[in-house]
Design a protein around this motif. Structure first.
Motif, short mmCIF file in Angstrom:
data_model
loop_
_atom_site.label_atom_id
_atom_site.label_comp_id
_atom_site.label_asym_id
_atom_site.label_seq_id
_atom_site.Cartn_x
_atom_site.Cartn_y
_atom_site.Cartn_z
N LYS A 10 0.46 -1.27 -0.04
CA LYS A 10 -0.10 -0.14 0.12
C LYS A 10 0.74 0.99 -0.07
O LYS A 10 1.90 1.14 0.89
N CYS A 11 0.60 1.68 -0.88
CA CYS A 11 1.21 3.60 -1.38
C CYS A 11 0.22 4.31 0.50
O CYS A 11 -1.27 4.62 0.44
N PRO A 12 1.56 5.05 0.67
CA PRO A 12 0.97 5.47 1.67
C PRO A 12 0.78 7.18 1.62
O PRO A 12 0.12 7.90 2.31
N LYS A 13 1.50 7.04 0.34
CA LYS A 13 1.62 8.88 -0.42
C LYS A 13 0.30 8.76 -0.94
O LYS A 13 -0.95 9.91 -0.66
N CYS A 14 -0.59 7.80 -2.41
CA CYS A 14 -1.74 8.02 -3.27
C CYS A 14 -2.58 7.44 -2.75
O CYS A 14 -3.60 7.37 -2.99
N GLY A 15 -2.72 6.04 -2.13
CA GLY A 15 -3.57 5.47 -1.43
C GLY A 15 -3.31 3.67 -2.10
O GLY A 15 -4.25 2.95 -2.09
N TYR A 16 -2.80 4.07 -2.99
CA TYR A 16 -3.15 3.48 -4.17
C TYR A 16 -1.84 1.66 -3.84
O TYR A 16 -0.92 1.52 -2.83
N SER A 17 -2.89 0.83 -3.77
CA SER A 17 -2.88 -0.70 -3.37
C SER A 17 -2.45 -1.79 -4.37
O SER A 17 -3.06 -2.51 -5.37
N ILE A 35 7.19 -0.08 -5.54
CA ILE A 35 7.36 1.17 -5.53
C ILE A 35 6.33 1.43 -6.47
O ILE A 35 5.62 1.18 -7.47
N CYS A 36 5.68 2.52 -5.64
CA CYS A 36 4.58 3.33 -6.42
C CYS A 36 4.30 2.93 -8.06
O CYS A 36 5.51 3.87 -8.04
N PRO A 37 3.45 2.96 -8.68
CA PRO A 37 3.31 2.99 -10.36
C PRO A 37 3.20 4.10 -10.89
O PRO A 37 3.18 4.46 -11.73
N LYS A 38 1.97 4.81 -9.76
CA LYS A 38 1.80 6.09 -9.63
C LYS A 38 2.90 7.34 -9.35
O LYS A 38 2.27 7.92 -9.89
N CYS A 39 2.82 6.87 -8.11
CA CYS A 39 4.22 8.18 -6.93
C CYS A 39 5.06 8.13 -7.22
O CYS A 39 5.76 9.15 -7.09
N LYS A 40 6.01 6.79 -7.84
CA LYS A 40 7.23 6.25 -7.24
C LYS A 40 7.27 6.65 -6.46
O LYS A 40 8.78 6.57 -5.87
ZN LIG Z 1 1.72 6.19 -4.77
#
Ligand SMILES: [Zn+2]
Length: 60
Positions: A10-17, A35-40
Motif C-alpha cells: 500500500k502506498c502511504p502517499k496516494c493510497g494505491y495498493s 515502488i508505487c507505479p503512480k507516484c514512485k
Molecule cells: Zn503512490
C-alpha cells in the motif's frame, strides 16, 4: 513446504495498493517491486484483511 502467504503493498502517499500472491518460494522480482507505479513512492507491505484473504484464495 509452506506456501508463501499473499500480502499487500500500500502506498502511504496516494493510497494505491496491490495484492501480491507469491506462487512459490521463488521470489518474483516484478511482484516484489514495492515502488508505487503512480507516484514512485516506496509502498508499505501490509497484511491482508479477512475479506481480501478470502478473495485472494478463490479460484479464478
Ligand atoms: Zn503512490
Amino acid at each position: 513446504m509452506i506456501a508463501p502467504q499473499p500480502f499487500k503493498y500500500k502506498c502511504p502517499k496516494c493510497g494505491y495498493s496491490k495484492i501480491v500472491k507469491p506462487k512459490s518460494d521463488v521470489i518474483d522480482l516484478v511482484e516484489m517491486l514495492n515502488i508505487c507505479p503512480k507516484c514512485k513512492s516506496e509502498m508499505e507491505r501490509v497484511e491482508l484483511n479477512i475479506l481480501e484473504t478470502i478473495v485472494v484464495k478463490l479460484p479464478l
